[in-house]
Design a protein around this motif. Structure first.
Motif, PDB file in Angstrom:
ATOM      1  N   LEU A  88      47.926  37.856  42.761  1.00  0.00           N
ATOM      2  CA  LEU A  88      46.608  37.282  42.506  1.00  0.00           C
ATOM      3  C   LEU A  88      46.120  36.580  43.774  1.00  0.00           C
ATOM      4  CD1 LEU A  88      47.549  35.628  39.095  1.00  0.00           C
ATOM      5  CD2 LEU A  88      46.477  37.862  39.456  1.00  0.00           C
ATOM      6  N   VAL A  89      44.908  36.913  44.204  1.00  0.00           N
ATOM      7  CA  VAL A  89      44.346  36.280  45.399  1.00  0.00           C
ATOM      8  C   VAL A  89      43.011  35.637  45.025  1.00  0.00           C
ATOM      9  CG1 VAL A  89      43.560  36.635  47.777  1.00  0.00           C
ATOM     10  CG2 VAL A  89      45.459  38.000  46.872  1.00  0.00           C
ATOM     11  N   ARG A  90      42.849  34.381  45.433  1.00  0.00           N
ATOM     12  CA  ARG A  90      41.655  33.615  45.044  1.00  0.00           C
ATOM     13  C   ARG A  90      40.405  34.217  45.673  1.00  0.00           C
ATOM     14  NH1 ARG A  90      40.122  28.345  46.788  1.00  0.00           N
ATOM     15  NH2 ARG A  90      38.879  27.271  45.189  1.00  0.00           N
ATOM     16  N   ARG A  91      39.376  34.359  44.860  1.00  0.00           N
ATOM     17  CA  ARG A  91      38.092  34.848  45.349  1.00  0.00           C
ATOM     18  C   ARG A  91      37.348  33.722  46.057  1.00  0.00           C
ATOM     19  NH1 ARG A  91      36.658  39.492  42.810  1.00  0.00           N
ATOM     20  NH2 ARG A  91      37.758  39.980  40.880  1.00  0.00           N
ATOM     21  N   GLU A  92      36.399  34.111  46.905  1.00  0.00           N
ATOM     22  CA  GLU A  92      35.614  33.061  47.560  1.00  0.00           C
ATOM     23  C   GLU A  92      34.758  32.307  46.555  1.00  0.00           C
ATOM     24  OE1 GLU A  92      33.618  34.062  51.230  1.00  0.00           O
ATOM     25  OE2 GLU A  92      35.403  35.171  51.863  1.00  0.00           O
ATOM     26  N   SER A  93      34.159  33.043  45.623  1.00  0.00           N
ATOM     27  CA  SER A  93      33.307  32.390  44.626  1.00  0.00           C
ATOM     28  C   SER A  93      34.177  31.632  43.619  1.00  0.00           C
ATOM     29  CB  SER A  93      32.437  33.431  43.926  1.00  0.00           C
ATOM     30  OG  SER A  93      33.239  34.526  43.497  1.00  0.00           O
ATOM     31  N   ARG A  94      34.726  32.312  42.628  1.00  0.00           N
ATOM     32  CA  ARG A  94      35.585  31.643  41.650  1.00  0.00           C
ATOM     33  C   ARG A  94      36.567  32.636  41.037  1.00  0.00           C
ATOM     34  NH1 ARG A  94      33.495  32.018  36.208  1.00  0.00           N
ATOM     35  NH2 ARG A  94      34.519  30.085  35.733  1.00  0.00           N
ATOM     36  N   GLY A  95      37.677  32.096  40.544  1.00  0.00           N
ATOM     37  CA  GLY A  95      38.685  32.947  39.941  1.00  0.00           C
ATOM     38  C   GLY A  95      39.517  33.690  40.972  1.00  0.00           C
ATOM     39  N   TYR A  96      40.346  34.589  40.468  1.00  0.00           N
ATOM     40  CA  TYR A  96      41.319  35.302  41.295  1.00  0.00           C
ATOM     41  C   TYR A  96      41.152  36.803  41.109  1.00  0.00           C
ATOM     42  CZ  TYR A  96      43.747  30.860  41.923  1.00  0.00           C
ATOM     43  OH  TYR A  96      44.069  29.574  42.260  1.00  0.00           O
TER      44      TYR A  96
ATOM     45  N   LEU B 289      43.248  33.955  31.525  1.00  0.00           N
ATOM     46  CA  LEU B 289      42.360  35.117  31.477  1.00  0.00           C
ATOM     47  C   LEU B 289      41.196  34.789  30.552  1.00  0.00           C
ATOM     48  CD1 LEU B 289      45.165  37.779  30.914  1.00  0.00           C
ATOM     49  CD2 LEU B 289      44.123  37.103  33.089  1.00  0.00           C
ATOM     50  N   VAL B 290      39.975  34.988  31.025  1.00  0.00           N
ATOM     51  CA  VAL B 290      38.785  34.724  30.210  1.00  0.00           C
ATOM     52  C   VAL B 290      37.960  36.003  30.146  1.00  0.00           C
ATOM     53  CG1 VAL B 290      36.715  33.309  29.930  1.00  0.00           C
ATOM     54  CG2 VAL B 290      38.778  32.309  30.935  1.00  0.00           C
ATOM     55  N   ARG B 291      37.566  36.366  28.929  1.00  0.00           N
ATOM     56  CA  ARG B 291      36.857  37.624  28.718  1.00  0.00           C
ATOM     57  C   ARG B 291      35.490  37.584  29.400  1.00  0.00           C
ATOM     58  NH1 ARG B 291      34.531  39.589  23.789  1.00  0.00           N
ATOM     59  NH2 ARG B 291      34.534  41.866  23.753  1.00  0.00           N
ATOM     60  N   ARG B 292      35.160  38.654  30.071  1.00  0.00           N
ATOM     61  CA  ARG B 292      33.854  38.795  30.711  1.00  0.00           C
ATOM     62  C   ARG B 292      32.819  39.192  29.667  1.00  0.00           C
ATOM     63  NH1 ARG B 292      34.313  39.323  36.126  1.00  0.00           N
ATOM     64  NH2 ARG B 292      36.373  39.876  36.927  1.00  0.00           N
ATOM     65  N   GLU B 293      31.552  38.940  29.963  1.00  0.00           N
ATOM     66  CA  GLU B 293      30.513  39.370  29.021  1.00  0.00           C
ATOM     67  C   GLU B 293      30.450  40.893  28.944  1.00  0.00           C
ATOM     68  OE1 GLU B 293      26.698  37.379  29.222  1.00  0.00           O
ATOM     69  OE2 GLU B 293      27.775  35.477  29.529  1.00  0.00           O
ATOM     70  N   SER B 294      30.556  41.537  30.090  1.00  0.00           N
ATOM     71  CA  SER B 294      30.489  43.002  30.087  1.00  0.00           C
ATOM     72  C   SER B 294      31.784  43.583  29.507  1.00  0.00           C
ATOM     73  CB  SER B 294      30.236  43.517  31.510  1.00  0.00           C
ATOM     74  OG  SER B 294      31.159  42.910  32.405  1.00  0.00           O
ATOM     75  N   ARG B 295      32.838  43.691  30.303  1.00  0.00           N
ATOM     76  CA  ARG B 295      34.104  44.218  29.790  1.00  0.00           C
ATOM     77  C   ARG B 295      35.270  43.685  30.614  1.00  0.00           C
ATOM     78  NH1 ARG B 295      35.763  49.074  32.542  1.00  0.00           N
ATOM     79  NH2 ARG B 295      36.813  49.718  30.654  1.00  0.00           N
ATOM     80  N   GLY B 296      36.417  43.648  29.998  1.00  0.00           N
ATOM     81  CA  GLY B 296      37.596  43.164  30.700  1.00  0.00           C
ATOM     82  C   GLY B 296      37.638  41.643  30.769  1.00  0.00           C
ATOM     83  N   TYR B 297      38.625  41.157  31.519  1.00  0.00           N
ATOM     84  CA  TYR B 297      38.900  39.725  31.609  1.00  0.00           C
ATOM     85  C   TYR B 297      38.896  39.290  33.075  1.00  0.00           C
ATOM     86  CZ  TYR B 297      40.394  39.936  26.723  1.00  0.00           C
ATOM     87  OH  TYR B 297      40.420  40.094  25.368  1.00  0.00           O
ATOM     88  N   GLN B 298      38.443  38.046  33.294  1.00  0.00           N
ATOM     89  CA  GLN B 298      38.547  37.456  34.621  1.00  0.00           C
ATOM     90  C   GLN B 298      39.795  36.574  34.690  1.00  0.00           C
ATOM     91  OE1 GLN B 298      36.115  34.074  35.617  1.00  0.00           O
ATOM     92  NE2 GLN B 298      35.775  34.803  37.713  1.00  0.00           N
ATOM     93  N   VAL B 299      40.509  36.605  35.831  1.00  0.00           N
ATOM     94  CA  VAL B 299      41.598  35.647  36.046  1.00  0.00           C
ATOM     95  C   VAL B 299      40.945  34.370  36.558  1.00  0.00           C
ATOM     96  CG1 VAL B 299      43.782  35.178  37.191  1.00  0.00           C
ATOM     97  CG2 VAL B 299      43.174  37.546  36.632  1.00  0.00           C
ATOM     98  N   ALA B 300      40.702  33.430  35.640  1.00  0.00           N
ATOM     99  CA  ALA B 300      39.933  32.233  35.979  1.00  0.00           C
ATOM    100  C   ALA B 300      40.776  31.209  36.723  1.00  0.00           C
ATOM    101  CB  ALA B 300      39.353  31.607  34.709  1.00  0.00           C
ATOM    102  N   ARG B 301      42.086  31.172  36.410  1.00  0.00           N
ATOM    103  CA  ARG B 301      42.986  30.208  37.064  1.00  0.00           C
ATOM    104  C   ARG B 301      44.344  30.846  37.271  1.00  0.00           C
ATOM    105  NH1 ARG B 301      43.048  25.462  32.923  1.00  0.00           N
ATOM    106  NH2 ARG B 301      40.842  25.515  32.356  1.00  0.00           N
ATOM    107  N   ALA B 302      45.064  30.360  38.285  1.00  0.00           N
ATOM    108  CA  ALA B 302      46.451  30.801  38.522  1.00  0.00           C
ATOM    109  C   ALA B 302      47.193  29.638  39.157  1.00  0.00           C
ATOM    110  CB  ALA B 302      46.493  32.026  39.434  1.00  0.00           C
ATOM    111  N   GLY B 303      48.391  29.354  38.658  1.00  0.00           N
ATOM    112  CA  GLY B 303      49.129  28.209  39.196  1.00  0.00           C
ATOM    113  C   GLY B 303      50.501  28.084  38.593  1.00  0.00           C
ATOM    114  N   VAL B 304      51.012  26.860  38.608  1.00  0.00           N
ATOM    115  CA  VAL B 304      52.346  26.603  38.061  1.00  0.00           C
ATOM    116  C   VAL B 304      52.295  25.430  37.085  1.00  0.00           C
ATOM    117  CG1 VAL B 304      53.531  27.449  40.126  1.00  0.00           C
ATOM    118  CG2 VAL B 304      53.014  25.017  39.928  1.00  0.00           C
TER     119      VAL B 304
END
Lengths: 161, 161, 161
Positions: A105-113, B105-120
């Protein structure tokens, strides 16, 4: 009774070996994402190998150099997570093989990964006086090329040698 | 023989403890994604803490309130998955520490999911009469700030106290 | 002593059962991503079921046909990774239930992977003379519909029957 005790001890040690190897594999991601070259390298044997597809390393020093590289430090500065799934581990005496899935997973410039890579890692290990060490590790992407198929087949067949 | 039996029992209990803690950690994601405030809160000690970086909780009631919050219910209504990797667990008597990777993971309005956060997540636990409970839990993102590095170092050093 | 030995053996077998089931679940992703119909199907009982939400299968042959399908081969050719988190497993004699989170990564045409699906899998298994087999497996997405909630509740309650 001693026969039974011996058998229980052997089965218990097998579970402990798998636990130790699973823990070693679970440590790699956090250590490489926090940029700790010595701690990452210490997971390998002195002459252990790591083939990422893009980069071939053949010693503990090579692994440490990868973690210290400008490329890897750039990933960390941007925000990255080398995420691994639970491994399937097969132990055979003092040797072991494990396979697990992985994503980067690589962080996007805008938001999310962004999920930049997805694939499998085949990991061969040996028991030493101070625990298990990686002898060789090979990563291949699941990118339609079929290059990961052999790793998967070998890893799940569980031939540790 | 009794000496050996005692030693086998101690090693077996260590594996059971790690299994129990791994299971507790694996339960958190599904429970929080199904929006079950009481079941999520029951993973914590009555006065257990949870610091997500954005939100500091310091009791089981606070954790339940987070799950009941408009913000969290909004995430569930949109579609979300708090996904955790396999933890590295260290048990020391009646205390334990675990570290694992996570993504949201947060569902996108269109389709699929965004990786909104990643960490420990660094998780400290204690043994009670009815199993393990979380004493404190701290989450930090792998976002280039280096804020996750100390959690990783502490979690893998395995100092449970 | 024999009483204690029997008790240790029973606890040890419980851990081995959970290990065997976790390994079976960890094998599914790599096997389905390498497109091995027979190896995937062999994880199921001859008349085992798999309900993905879009597709209902009710035998080992159905599962193999899914892996051989044009749809699945298209996913592999594009590049895909069926990624699973660590399961919470509950064994009750010769039956078991497990729940784990899952995501489907599909390679983008440009670069990287999309998280096309995210949800949970509820897996029921039975012990046979040659190991554990899947009796039924149900997948549901975490998409705001609440359709995964019952799987999560059942899976973590751990009622294996």
């Amino acid at each position: 009774v001693s026969d039974t005790l011996e058998s229980l001890e052997r089965r218990l040690r097998a579970l402990e070996d798998e636990r130790d190897i699973s823990r070693l594999i679970a440590s790699y991601g956090p250590l490489v994402d926090s940029g700790d070259p010595d701690a990452v390298a210490a997971l390998w044997a002195v002459d252990g190998g790591y083939d990422t597809g893009d980069w071939k390393m053949s010693s503990r020093d090579d692994v440490a150099a990868m973690v210290r590289s400008e490329e890897h430090r750039g990933l960390i500065a941007r925000g990255c997570c080398h995420f691994f799934g639970p491994p399937a581990v097969t132990v055979d005496g003092d040797e072991a093989v494990a396979i697990c899935q992985s994503m980067l997973l690589v962080r996007r410039e805008s938001r999310g990964y962004q999920v930049a890579r997805a694939g499998v890692h085949l990991i061969r290990l040996q028991r030493t006086g101070h625990g298990w060490e990686i002898i060789s590790r090979t990563a291949r992407q699941l990118d339609g090329s079929g290059q990961a198929d052999e790793l998967i087949s070998v890893g799940l067949a569980g031939e540790a040698r």
